[in-house]
Structure formats: C-alpha cells, structure tokens
Design an enzyme around this catalytic site. Structure first.
Site, PDB file in Angstrom:
ATOM      1  N   LEU A   1      -3.484   3.532 -18.169  1.00 51.78           N
ATOM      2  CA  LEU A   1      -4.913   3.187 -18.101  1.00 51.78           C
ATOM      3  C   LEU A   1      -5.691   4.251 -17.329  1.00 51.78           C
ATOM      4  O   LEU A   1      -6.744   4.723 -17.767  1.00 51.78           O
ATOM      5  CB  LEU A   1      -5.096   1.818 -17.429  1.00 51.78           C
ATOM      6  CG  LEU A   1      -4.657   0.604 -18.254  1.00 51.78           C
ATOM      7  CD1 LEU A   1      -4.597  -0.644 -17.387  1.00 51.78           C
ATOM      8  CD2 LEU A   1      -5.614   0.385 -19.432  1.00 51.78           C
TER       9      LEU A   1
ATOM     10  N   PRO B   1       0.822  -1.230   0.000  1.00 50.32           N
ATOM     11  CA  PRO B   1       0.000   0.000   0.000  1.00 50.32           C
ATOM     12  C   PRO B   1       0.848   1.270   0.000  1.00 50.32           C
ATOM     13  O   PRO B   1       2.080   1.195   0.092  1.00 50.32           O
ATOM     14  CB  PRO B   1      -0.768  -0.120   1.323  1.00 50.32           C
ATOM     15  CG  PRO B   1       0.095  -0.969   2.202  1.00 50.32           C
ATOM     16  CD  PRO B   1       0.831  -1.910   1.294  1.00 50.32           C
TER      17      PRO B   1
ATOM     18  N   CYS C   1      -5.387  -0.199  -6.960  1.00 54.50           N
ATOM     19  CA  CYS C   1      -4.136  -0.071  -7.730  1.00 54.50           C
ATOM     20  C   CYS C   1      -3.853   1.305  -8.322  1.00 54.50           C
ATOM     21  O   CYS C   1      -2.753   1.829  -8.142  1.00 54.50           O
ATOM     22  CB  CYS C   1      -4.125  -1.103  -8.846  1.00 54.50           C
ATOM     23  SG  CYS C   1      -4.015  -2.784  -8.231  1.00 54.50           S
TER      24      CYS C   1
HETATM   25  P1  NAD Z   1      -4.395  -8.165  -0.692  1.00 55.71           P
HETATM   26  O1  NAD Z   1      -4.336  -7.192   0.403  1.00 55.71           O
HETATM   27  O2  NAD Z   1      -5.714  -8.677  -1.171  1.00 55.71           O
HETATM   28  O3  NAD Z   1      -3.527  -9.472  -0.310  1.00 55.71           O
HETATM   29  C1  NAD Z   1      -2.253  -9.428   0.227  1.00 55.71           C
HETATM   30  C2  NAD Z   1      -2.128 -10.558   1.238  1.00 55.71           C
HETATM   31  O4  NAD Z   1      -0.770 -10.635   1.676  1.00 55.71           O
HETATM   32  C3  NAD Z   1      -2.953 -10.353   2.516  1.00 55.71           C
HETATM   33  O5  NAD Z   1      -3.846 -11.436   2.673  1.00 55.71           O
HETATM   34  C4  NAD Z   1      -1.910 -10.283   3.643  1.00 55.71           C
HETATM   35  O6  NAD Z   1      -2.356 -10.886   4.845  1.00 55.71           O
HETATM   36  C5  NAD Z   1      -0.774 -11.062   3.037  1.00 55.71           C
HETATM   37  N1  NAD Z   1       0.550 -10.808   3.626  1.00 55.71           N
HETATM   38  C6  NAD Z   1       1.093  -9.629   4.043  1.00 55.71           C
HETATM   39  N2  NAD Z   1       2.335  -9.817   4.480  1.00 55.71           N
HETATM   40  C7  NAD Z   1       2.606 -11.138   4.357  1.00 55.71           C
HETATM   41  C8  NAD Z   1       3.742 -11.943   4.632  1.00 55.71           C
HETATM   42  N3  NAD Z   1       4.867 -11.402   5.103  1.00 55.71           N
HETATM   43  N4  NAD Z   1       3.668 -13.257   4.378  1.00 55.71           N
HETATM   44  C9  NAD Z   1       2.527 -13.809   3.881  1.00 55.71           C
HETATM   45  N5  NAD Z   1       1.431 -13.102   3.595  1.00 55.71           N
HETATM   46  C10 NAD Z   1       1.462 -11.777   3.806  1.00 55.71           C
HETATM   47  O7  NAD Z   1      -3.599  -7.527  -1.904  1.00 55.71           O
HETATM   48  P2  NAD Z   1      -3.788  -7.805  -3.476  1.00 55.71           P
HETATM   49  O8  NAD Z   1      -4.912  -6.988  -4.001  1.00 55.71           O
HETATM   50  O9  NAD Z   1      -3.780  -9.269  -3.713  1.00 55.71           O
HETATM   51  O10 NAD Z   1      -2.453  -7.160  -4.044  1.00 55.71           O
HETATM   52  C11 NAD Z   1      -1.198  -7.769  -3.840  1.00 55.71           C
HETATM   53  C12 NAD Z   1      -0.190  -7.085  -4.727  1.00 55.71           C
HETATM   54  O11 NAD Z   1      -0.557  -7.269  -6.109  1.00 55.71           O
HETATM   55  C13 NAD Z   1      -0.081  -5.575  -4.523  1.00 55.71           C
HETATM   56  O12 NAD Z   1       1.259  -5.194  -4.705  1.00 55.71           O
HETATM   57  C14 NAD Z   1      -0.941  -5.014  -5.644  1.00 55.71           C
HETATM   58  O13 NAD Z   1      -0.528  -3.726  -6.034  1.00 55.71           O
HETATM   59  C15 NAD Z   1      -0.680  -5.994  -6.759  1.00 55.71           C
HETATM   60  N6  NAD Z   1      -1.761  -6.098  -7.744  1.00 55.71           N
HETATM   61  C16 NAD Z   1      -3.069  -6.089  -7.364  1.00 55.71           C
HETATM   62  C17 NAD Z   1      -4.076  -6.235  -8.314  1.00 55.71           C
HETATM   63  C18 NAD Z   1      -5.531  -6.235  -7.919  1.00 55.71           C
HETATM   64  O14 NAD Z   1      -6.372  -6.190  -8.803  1.00 55.71           O
HETATM   65  N7  NAD Z   1      -5.875  -6.296  -6.643  1.00 55.71           N
HETATM   66  C19 NAD Z   1      -3.746  -6.419  -9.660  1.00 55.71           C
HETATM   67  C20 NAD Z   1      -2.395  -6.438 -10.014  1.00 55.71           C
HETATM   68  C21 NAD Z   1      -1.409  -6.279  -9.054  1.00 55.71           C
HETATM   69  C1  UDX Z   2      -6.479  -2.299 -12.744  1.00 57.40           C
HETATM   70  C2  UDX Z   2      -5.842  -2.647 -14.098  1.00 57.40           C
HETATM   71  O1  UDX Z   2      -6.856  -2.631 -15.112  1.00 57.40           O
HETATM   72  C3  UDX Z   2      -5.187  -4.014 -14.042  1.00 57.40           C
HETATM   73  O2  UDX Z   2      -4.525  -4.290 -15.267  1.00 57.40           O
HETATM   74  C4  UDX Z   2      -4.176  -4.021 -12.892  1.00 57.40           C
HETATM   75  O3  UDX Z   2      -3.582  -5.294 -12.816  1.00 57.40           O
HETATM   76  C5  UDX Z   2      -4.848  -3.652 -11.579  1.00 57.40           C
HETATM   77  O4  UDX Z   2      -5.505  -2.373 -11.713  1.00 57.40           O
HETATM   78  P1  UDX Z   2      -8.721  -2.983 -11.504  1.00 57.40           P
HETATM   79  O5  UDX Z   2      -8.411  -1.819 -10.630  1.00 57.40           O
HETATM   80  O6  UDX Z   2      -9.021  -4.289 -10.866  1.00 57.40           O
HETATM   81  O7  UDX Z   2      -7.513  -3.257 -12.507  1.00 57.40           O
HETATM   82  O8  UDX Z   2      -9.977  -2.640 -12.428  1.00 57.40           O
HETATM   83  P2  UDX Z   2     -10.161  -1.729 -13.749  1.00 57.40           P
HETATM   84  O9  UDX Z   2     -11.043  -2.460 -14.658  1.00 57.40           O
HETATM   85  O10 UDX Z   2      -8.884  -1.272 -14.295  1.00 57.40           O
HETATM   86  O11 UDX Z   2     -10.982  -0.486 -13.189  1.00 57.40           O
HETATM   87  C6  UDX Z   2     -10.406   0.463 -12.310  1.00 57.40           C
HETATM   88  C7  UDX Z   2     -11.383   1.603 -12.078  1.00 57.40           C
HETATM   89  O12 UDX Z   2     -11.557   2.387 -13.263  1.00 57.40           O
HETATM   90  C8  UDX Z   2     -12.792   1.133 -11.688  1.00 57.40           C
HETATM   91  O13 UDX Z   2     -13.305   1.983 -10.689  1.00 57.40           O
HETATM   92  C9  UDX Z   2     -13.575   1.286 -12.975  1.00 57.40           C
HETATM   93  O14 UDX Z   2     -14.954   1.449 -12.767  1.00 57.40           O
HETATM   94  C10 UDX Z   2     -12.934   2.530 -13.546  1.00 57.40           C
HETATM   95  N1  UDX Z   2     -13.092   2.651 -15.021  1.00 57.40           N
HETATM   96  C11 UDX Z   2     -12.580   1.707 -15.838  1.00 57.40           C
HETATM   97  C12 UDX Z   2     -13.738   3.763 -15.550  1.00 57.40           C
HETATM   98  O15 UDX Z   2     -14.199   4.640 -14.811  1.00 57.40           O
HETATM   99  N2  UDX Z   2     -13.849   3.882 -16.915  1.00 57.40           N
HETATM  100  C13 UDX Z   2     -13.340   2.947 -17.766  1.00 57.40           C
HETATM  101  O16 UDX Z   2     -13.466   3.123 -18.994  1.00 57.40           O
HETATM  102  C14 UDX Z   2     -12.686   1.821 -17.210  1.00 57.40           C
END
Ligand code: NAD
Ligand code: UDX
Length: 480
Positions: A223, A89, A272
C-alpha cells in the site's frame, strides 16, 4: 458463553473489540490496558479516540457484553481467547534501533499471560509483529508449567483509521494463521466461529502462522509503495507539465492495477506504514537479503523526499524566504476523520518551515493544541543514524499558534498549506480568506482537494501536488 479479553485499548483494540461485542452478543468481551487514563476515557462519554461510528457501537454494548478495565490479571485468567493488541513501535535504542520492532510491550503481555493463566488459552496476535514472533511467544508461554495448553494464532488487523468501523463491519478479508496440528486447527476454528457471526465464510482466510504474520507487513508495504510510486510520478508531472490526477486515473483504469490508493499527497503518515516497512527492511537484512531490504527502504526515502519537496516549494515560491511570515496549516492529523497525529507529514512540514523561521498558525478540527505542541517538541529520529537529533528549540516552538477556526488561522497569513484532506476545507469561503491575507496570497494544496482554477480566479497563486505549475511557480523552481 465465550470469554474474550483484549490487552491494549488503543486504536485497534478498542474498535475491534467493540465490533466483536456488537456482532457476538453471546460473547463477553473485556478490553484491558495498563493505562488508567485510557480505560477511564473508554468508560466515559468522551472516548479516547475519534472514529466515525465508534460512539454508537460502544453505546450499544458497553455494560452489556463489552467492558473496559484496568484489572488485567483477573480478566486474562478468566478468558478463553486473549487478543494481544499492544503497541509495537520501532525500536529507538540498542540492536536494530531505527528499524526493528520494539516487542517490549508484547513480551510483558505474554509473560503476564503465562503467569496468571490457570486454564487453556488461545492467544491471538492482533498487533503487527515481525514474522516468527509467534515462536518466541510460544517459548515464553511454555514457561507456565501447570500443564496448560496455549495455542498461538496470528490474526493481523487490516482496518484503516477514519474508516475503522466500516472496515471492521465488512472487511475485505479476515486472516487467521495457526499451527498445522489438531490443537492448532481447533483454535483456528474457535476464532473463525467468532468472526463467522458477521463475516462471510469465504472472506475468512486461514494460513500457517508465518504467512499470516508476513502478510500484514507485506500488505502495508504494498500500500505504501503505491503512494510512493504516485508521489514519485508527481515530481515528474510537475517537471513536465503532466497532471498526476490524469496520469493516476489512466494508470488505475488498468484492471491489473486498479484505481485505489493512487492519490498523490504531501506524503503518507500514520503509525503503521513507516514502522512496518522499517521492520520488513530489518527482517530482510537479518535474513541476508540486502537487495530486498534496500528495495523497500526506497519507499520511505521517496516519502521523505516528497515531504521536503513540499517544504522547498513553499519556501522557494515566497522569494526563497519565509522568515517572519505567517503560514497557515489547515489540518494536522495524518488523514481525515481521525485525531491521530502519529508520523503525520504535518510535523515534518511544520519543522521544515520553522527551520526557515516561519510563523505557523495551525487549525485541525480534531487535534488539540497540547497534542500539536507535544508532536513538535518531540525530537526527530534519524533512521539511518539512530541517534536522537536535537528537539525543536523553545524559541522555534513559540512561533507556533493553534486556532479553532480556519479563517483565524489564515488571517494575515502569506500562505496556506493544506495538509489533511478534511472535507470542510473544500467548502471554505476562499474569497473571504483571500481578502484577509497578505498579498501575494498562496495556497499549497498537499492533498489536491481544492478547485485550483476557482482559487486562481479569486487571485491566489496555487500549488497542487503533481499538477501543472502557475507561471509564478515556474519562475521560481523549487530545489528538490
Ligand atoms: P495504541 O498505542 O493506540 O494502543 C496500544 C495500547 O496498548 C496502549 O493503550 C497501551 O497502553 C497498551 N499496552 C501496552 N502494553 C500493554 C500491556 N502489557 N498490557 C495491556 N496493555 C498494554 O496502538 P494501536 O494503534 O492500537 O496499535 C496496536 C497494534 O496494532 C500495533 O502493533 C499496530 O501496528 C497494529 N495496527 C494498528 C493499526 C492502526 O490503524 N492504528 C492498524 C492495524 C494494525
Ligand atoms: C494503514 C492501512 O491502510 C491499514 O490496512 C492498516 O491496517 C494500517 O495502516 P492507516 O494508516 O490508518 O491504515 O490509513 P491509510 O488510509 O492507509 O493512510 C495512510 C497514509 O497514506 C495517510 O497519511 C493517507 O493520507 C496517505 N494516503 C493514502 C495517500 O497519501 N494517498 C493515498 O492514495 C492513500
């Protein structure tokens, strides 16, 4: 059999590992987490996250070659490939607060790997991290002096929530960055072999470590920038009588621009976009590039502007006051097909209207009352001046109720705000809703999903983002 362990059973770790287990029956995949509650949920019938198609994938592999465990050290020490998918975060305190990524979880994961490893490991950065993080991780791992070889790879994840399984099944690309040494190339090949089970070879891109790390931040910035661009245009459309949907369609027809991600909205949310752009801004500042930093910062500023513009429109349309008026919020998640509320624009809209003393009734098919109360009670971070602002007062929070039915939410309301584009909101019986509401009855469509003309025929005053305004709204211009 290759042994894979993933640290972090969240929105990325859980679905990604489930798909790897499904597609690579010859691999053993164990997802570990420090949270017992999360692991218990992954082992239960009610998974901790809502994601279309996920239940089915987990059911097929769990107990076969997919496992969820709290025994981090055992599974890390046994693994050949360790994915690190912990949360990264934005820092809220100290140096870089409000911008820099908080790598506390990442660092503690790396230290644990260094402590328990007894054989060579490939450590994969799955979390989104600042460029050059791999170098820091290498230094931490190098402290394990048992002659173990650690290879760090960057393999950022591009899935979007709500479509995670689809995105993982057929990704636009898989990106793997590694060291340009014989050991580095061998590690890249080992990870390529995993993805090659289902991803066509030409979609697996390999780069150096820093390009892979930076590409993830760049992709999210591009994006988000498209959304802020179309949202900026939406304000101009409202001022001029142009229609943002028509403008976006015409612009997107240019093959150099393309049609996707041009939907004007109340603002982007999700865990993100904001976090990763702030991180990019911080990296630019640290590298002496203030102009580049302020360019990307503007993407967030427009997003904040769009959210407050929406709130202002609601208030100004209703004779400049919503005090004591019930407003229904349809949707709270940051997008459809997820229960995730991190950085959802609904939080800002609710807080804005509560600040004007509205009464709010919320319905979202996937978000619980507890989650909504927690989100609204959380103090808002001021990114420019990193000190925590006061949380919502308990009196203000008492003005919020949560229902499990859109009709109940709208009953006796003066206005409806559509904040998430759930499909079910398109087919509600709006005549029934209109009849149950106070008059004049307003719909503020923050996702442009309803047929505004039909709603006007019923009797509603309708505001759609970036569309020509009703005579009523024109007479009461919103103060931006
Ligand atoms: P999340 O908060 O859902 O999950 C992270 C997990 O890691 C939690 O369950 C937490 O308890 C665990 N954790 C923390 N420290 C730990 C440790 N030392 N050992 C084991 N577990 C531990 O987060 P997320 O949404 O899955 O995102 C994870 C990463 O992926 C972030 O860097 C995020 O930016 C990236 N990411 C997220 C998305 C998305 O759509 N959410 C997409 C692409 C990339
Ligand atoms: C984003 C990226 O798309 C993904 O590739 C990356 O791995 C994680 O971050 P996510 O945040 O899960 O994914 O959803 P996304 O579909 O990108 O939407 C993000 C936000 O933008 C949402 O609130 C969505 O409603 C908004 N959005 C998306 C718009 O307002 N307009 C659009 O045209 C598209």
């Amino acid at each position: 059999m290759v042994k894979i362990c993933c640290l972090g059973a969240g929105y990325v770790g859980g679905p990604t590992m489930a798909v790897i287990a499904l597609k690579c029956p010859d691999a053993e995949v164990v997802v570990v987490d420090i949270s017992t509650a999360r692991i218990d949920a992954w082992n239960s019938d009610t998974l901790p996250i809502y994601e279309p198609g996920l239940d089915d994938v987990v059911k097929q592999c769990r107990g076969r070659n997919l496992f969820f465990s709290n025994d981090l050290e055992k599974h890390v020490s046994e693994a050949d490939i360790i994915f690190v998918s912990v949360n990264t975060p934005t820092k809220t305190r100290g140096l870089g607060a409000g911008k820099a990524a908080d790598l506390t979880y990442w660092e503690s994961a790396a230290r644990m790997i260094a402590d328990v490893a007894k054989s060579d490991k490939i450590v994969v950065e799955k979390s989104t991290v600042p460029v050059k993080t791999a170098e820091a991780i290498e230094k931490i791992l190098a402290h394990n002096s048992n002659g173990i070889n650690f290879q760090i790879l960057s393999n950022p994840e591009f899935l979007a929530e709500g479509t995670a399984i689809k995105d993982l099944f057929s990704p636009d690309r898989v990106l793997i960055g590694g060291r340009e040494t014989p050991e580095g190339r061998k590690a890249v090949q080992a990870l390529k072999d995993v993805y090659a089970h289902w991803v066509p070879e030409e979609k697996i891109l390999t780069t150096n470590l820093w390009s892979a790390e930076l590409s993830k931040l760049a992709a999210n910035a591009f994006l988000a920038q498209r959304i802020s661009s179309v949202n900026a245009m939406s304000a101009l459309c409202e001022a001029t009588g142009a229609n943002v949907a028509e403008v976006a369609y015409a612009v997107g027809k240019d093959s150099r621009i393309g049609p996707k991600f041009l939907n004007a909205s109340v603002g982007f949310g999700g865990s993100c976009f904001q976090k990763d752009i702030l991180n990019l801004v911080y990296i630019c500042e640290c590298n002496g590039l203030p102009e580049v930093a302020s360019y990307w910062k503007q993407v967030i500023k427009i997003n904040d502007y769009q959210k407050s513009r929406f709130v202002n429109r609601v208030v100004s349309s209703m004779f400049n006051t919503v005090a004591g008026k019930k407003i229904a919020m349809l949707g709270f998640a940051f997008k459809k097909d997820t229960g995730d509320t991190r950085e959802t624009p609904a939080i800002d809209v609710c807080k804005g209207l509560l600040g004007d003393k509205a009464k709010i009734s919320i319905y979202d098919p996937q978000v619980t009352e507890d989650q909504i109360q927690r989100d609204l009670a959380m103090s808002k971070f001021d990114w420019d001046h990193p000190v925590h602002l006061q949380p919502m007062s308990p009196t203000a929070i008492k003005q919020v109720s949560v229902t499990w039915d859109a009709y109940e939410a709208a009953k006796d309301a003066h206005g409806i705000c559509i904040l998430t584009e759930w499909d079910e909101f398109k087919t509600l019986d709006y005549t029934r809703i209109y009849e149950s509401m106070q008059k004049p009855a307003f719909v503020f469509d923050g996702r442009n999903i309803v047929d505004a003309e039909k709603l006007r025929e019923i009797g509603f005053i309708v505001y759609s983002i970036g569309k020509p305004l009703d005579a009523w709204l024109k007479d009461m211009p919103a103060v931006a």
